[in-house]
Design an enzyme around this catalytic site. Structure first.
Site, PDB file in Angstrom:
ATOM      1  N   CYS A  57       0.834  -1.163   0.187  1.00  0.00           N
ATOM      2  CA  CYS A  57      -0.197  -0.032  -0.147  1.00  0.00           C
ATOM      3  C   CYS A  57       0.899   1.313   0.101  1.00  0.00           C
ATOM      4  O   CYS A  57       1.728   1.400   0.894  1.00  0.00           O
ATOM      5  CB  CYS A  57      -0.973  -0.129   1.165  1.00  0.00           C
ATOM      6  SG  CYS A  57      -1.654   1.704   1.488  1.00  0.00           S
ATOM      7  N   GLY A  58       0.580   2.373  -1.002  1.00  0.00           N
ATOM      8  CA  GLY A  58       1.321   3.312  -1.055  1.00  0.00           C
ATOM      9  C   GLY A  58       1.210   4.284   0.184  1.00  0.00           C
ATOM     10  O   GLY A  58       2.096   4.924   0.692  1.00  0.00           O
ATOM     11  N   HIS A  59      -0.061   4.409   0.626  1.00  0.00           N
ATOM     12  CA  HIS A  59      -0.321   5.152   1.661  1.00  0.00           C
ATOM     13  C   HIS A  59       0.452   4.683   3.076  1.00  0.00           C
ATOM     14  O   HIS A  59       0.898   5.547   4.015  1.00  0.00           O
ATOM     15  CB  HIS A  59      -1.911   5.393   2.259  1.00  0.00           C
ATOM     16  CG  HIS A  59      -2.660   5.843   0.854  1.00  0.00           C
ATOM     17  ND1 HIS A  59      -2.311   7.261   0.254  1.00  0.00           N
ATOM     18  CD2 HIS A  59      -3.759   5.606   0.157  1.00  0.00           C
ATOM     19  CE1 HIS A  59      -3.243   7.326  -0.704  1.00  0.00           C
ATOM     20  NE2 HIS A  59      -3.991   6.350  -0.819  1.00  0.00           N
ATOM     21  N   CYS A  60       0.579   3.154   3.230  1.00  0.00           N
ATOM     22  CA  CYS A  60       1.102   2.728   4.250  1.00  0.00           C
ATOM     23  C   CYS A  60       2.615   3.321   4.269  1.00  0.00           C
ATOM     24  O   CYS A  60       3.250   3.487   5.403  1.00  0.00           O
ATOM     25  CB  CYS A  60       0.813   1.439   4.170  1.00  0.00           C
ATOM     26  SG  CYS A  60      -0.850   0.900   4.440  1.00  0.00           S
TER      27      CYS A  60
END
Length: 498
Positions: A57-60
């Protein structure tokens, strides 16, 4: 404090919390939780913030360094608050137990009871939120040194100056302080702090490391007015749109936003930003000024939403109401005067909403599925002599892509029926005054006669949709779809994503 000492401090502080036969790994100051140790960690600590994440996950990935920084900050201050994380792709049962629907999901466990995390994603915002949830709404400041430390260590700080902290005014201040999690509050009765900041009893001052440095609250003191003041003044005159500020931008009380689409790599950008900043202050309680970096790949969806390319700097206004009205300036010039005029004309109601429209392709009616754009929509879809089925789609929507071959088959099926038209319209590039689409794909039947509009809510199958058309919209409307509900990775546009 060096990293080795910090690690030791964290490690030593968690030893009493876990029995010897439980292994709790620590990754960059953050506890690594699994199905085996989760309950023990939560039950043995009063305060634990847990991040459920996915490695891909990019946001993670963007959150990870800020999360670790927050863990270090808490450890350095001797806080008993623990930060932990769970790989939800590995610990699937844990994720299911805690109803994780997207990544990252953060939950705060206070004496074992879970509370949804509602703070920001920077280290400071995480720490401030946690401190607010575990301590008093405002820190009592006893001397100038304490006040200076609080102001110096934070981008935004609010201090209330009250000789009597049990007064009605102080109660209003503390009530408001308890509702803000993104920045800390202080309260003082100390005369030396009053003198240091030239304040009198009852003053409330917001200190910030941007724009004019500090601003004092004026006017009648009540919860509503103070909240609005702090929500407005705690943001810069020119807010940069990113993951950290998105919630503040879209979740704030100001629903009209001036969006400046600028490339950070362009040498003219700084000049345009300064021009916008110079005229923003008189509008700040009515219009939020926001910059969007067009070089960021994550922001391309926003450009598409406005039907724009990233080649040139541009301005748009959006009103975050039900219809999400968009407005375009008369000129592409971005100077202080042109920006000021654009915003003032918008507030004065002198500008009509800007509706997107593509050029009509030459072969728009050459296949079984007609192509509609804003200019030919009414003449085709609202033809009282035909039943017209329209799919409103987005080119990037995965559900639309899955529907495409089925919809083409439906078009071929009705191709020789003079009473039925099957059509589609790219709703990211075409807008209509009378129809607003909020999710993709949306399928509507414009029934012949009085042009009654019936939205299809049955299964996205050849059989289901053809039956809906053949029944004149009687079969398949307003029924629950039998397929699985879309998860958090749904492609439908949302207001906080534009």
């Amino acid at each position: 404090m060096n990293l080795i000492f910090t690690f030791c401090l964290i490690f030593v502080s968690i030893i009493p919390a876990f029995s010897n036969d439980e292994e709790v790994k620590v990754d960059d100051g953050v506890l690594v939780l699994t199905q085996k140790n989760f309950k023990s960690v939560i039950s043995s600590n009063d305060f634990v913030l847990v991040e459920f994440y996915a490695p891909w996950c990019g946001h993670c990935k963007a959150l990870a360094p800020e999360y670790a920084k927050a863990a270090k900050s808490l450890a350095d201050s001797g806080s008993q608050i623990k930060l932990a994380k769970v790989d939800a792709t590995e610990e699937t049962s844990l994720a299911e137990d805690h109803e994780v629907r997207g990544y990252p999901t953060l939950k705060f466990f206070k004496k074992g009871t879970p509370v949804e995390y509602s703070g920001g994603r920077s280290a400071d915002e995480i720490v401030n939120w946690l401190n607010k949830k575990t301590g008093p709404p405002a820190k009592e400041l006893k001397d100038v040194k304490e006040a200076k430390s609080l102001i110096d260590d934070n981008n935004v700080v609010v201090i209330g100056f009250f000789k009597d902290q049990s007064s009605e005014a102080a109660k209003v201040f503390l009530d408001v302080a308890s509702s803000f999690d993104d920045f800390p509050f202080g309260i003082t009765s100390d005369e030396s702090i009053f003198q240091e900041h030239s304040c009198k009893c009852g003053d409330i001052v917001l200190f910030k490391k941007f724009d004019d440095g500090k601003v004092q609250y004026e006017g009648e003191l009540n919860v509503k007015n103070l909240k609005k003041f702090l929500s407005t003044e705690s943001l810069p005159l020119l807010v940069e749109f990113n993951h950290e500020t998105a919630q503040k931008i879209f979740g704030g009380e100001i629903k009209s936003h001036l969006l400046l689409f600028l490339s950070k790599s362009n040498e003219e950008t700084a000049k345009i930003e300064e021009a916008a900043r110079s005229v923003a202050k008189p509008f700040r309680e009515k219009v939020l000024f926001v910059t969007i970096d067009t070089d960021e790949e994550d922001h391309q969806r926003i450009l598409e939403f406005f039907g724009m390319k990233k080649e040139a700097a541009a301005a748009r206004l959006i009103k975050l109401e039900e219809d999400m009205s968009k407005f375009k300036p008369e000129t592409n010039e971005l100077t202080a005067d042109s920006i000021k005029k654009f915003v003032q004309d918008f507030l004065d109601g002198k500008i009509k909403p800007h509706l997107l429209s593509q050029d009509l392709p030459d072969d728009w009616n050459k296949s079984g599925v007609y192509t509609l754009v804003a200019s030919n929509f009414d003449s085709i879809a609202l033809d009282p002599t035909k039943d017209v089925l329209v799919e409103f789609y987005a080119p990037w929507c995965t559900h639309c892509k899955q529907l495409a071959p089925i919809y083409e088959k439906i078009g071929e099926h009705f191709k020789d029926n003079d009473d039925i038209v099957i059509a589609k319209m790219d709703s990211t590039a075409n807008e209509l005054e009378h129809t607003r689409v909020t999710s993709f794909p949306t399928i509507k039947l414009y029934a012949k006669g009085e042009n009654k509009v019936i939205e299809y809510s049955g299964p996205r199958t050849f059989e289901g949709i053809t039956k809906f058309v053949e029944s004149g919209g009687l079969d398949g409307a307003n029924v629950e779809e039998p397929f699985e509900e879309d998860s958090e990775d749904d492609d439908s546009p949302k207001k906080d994503e534009l």
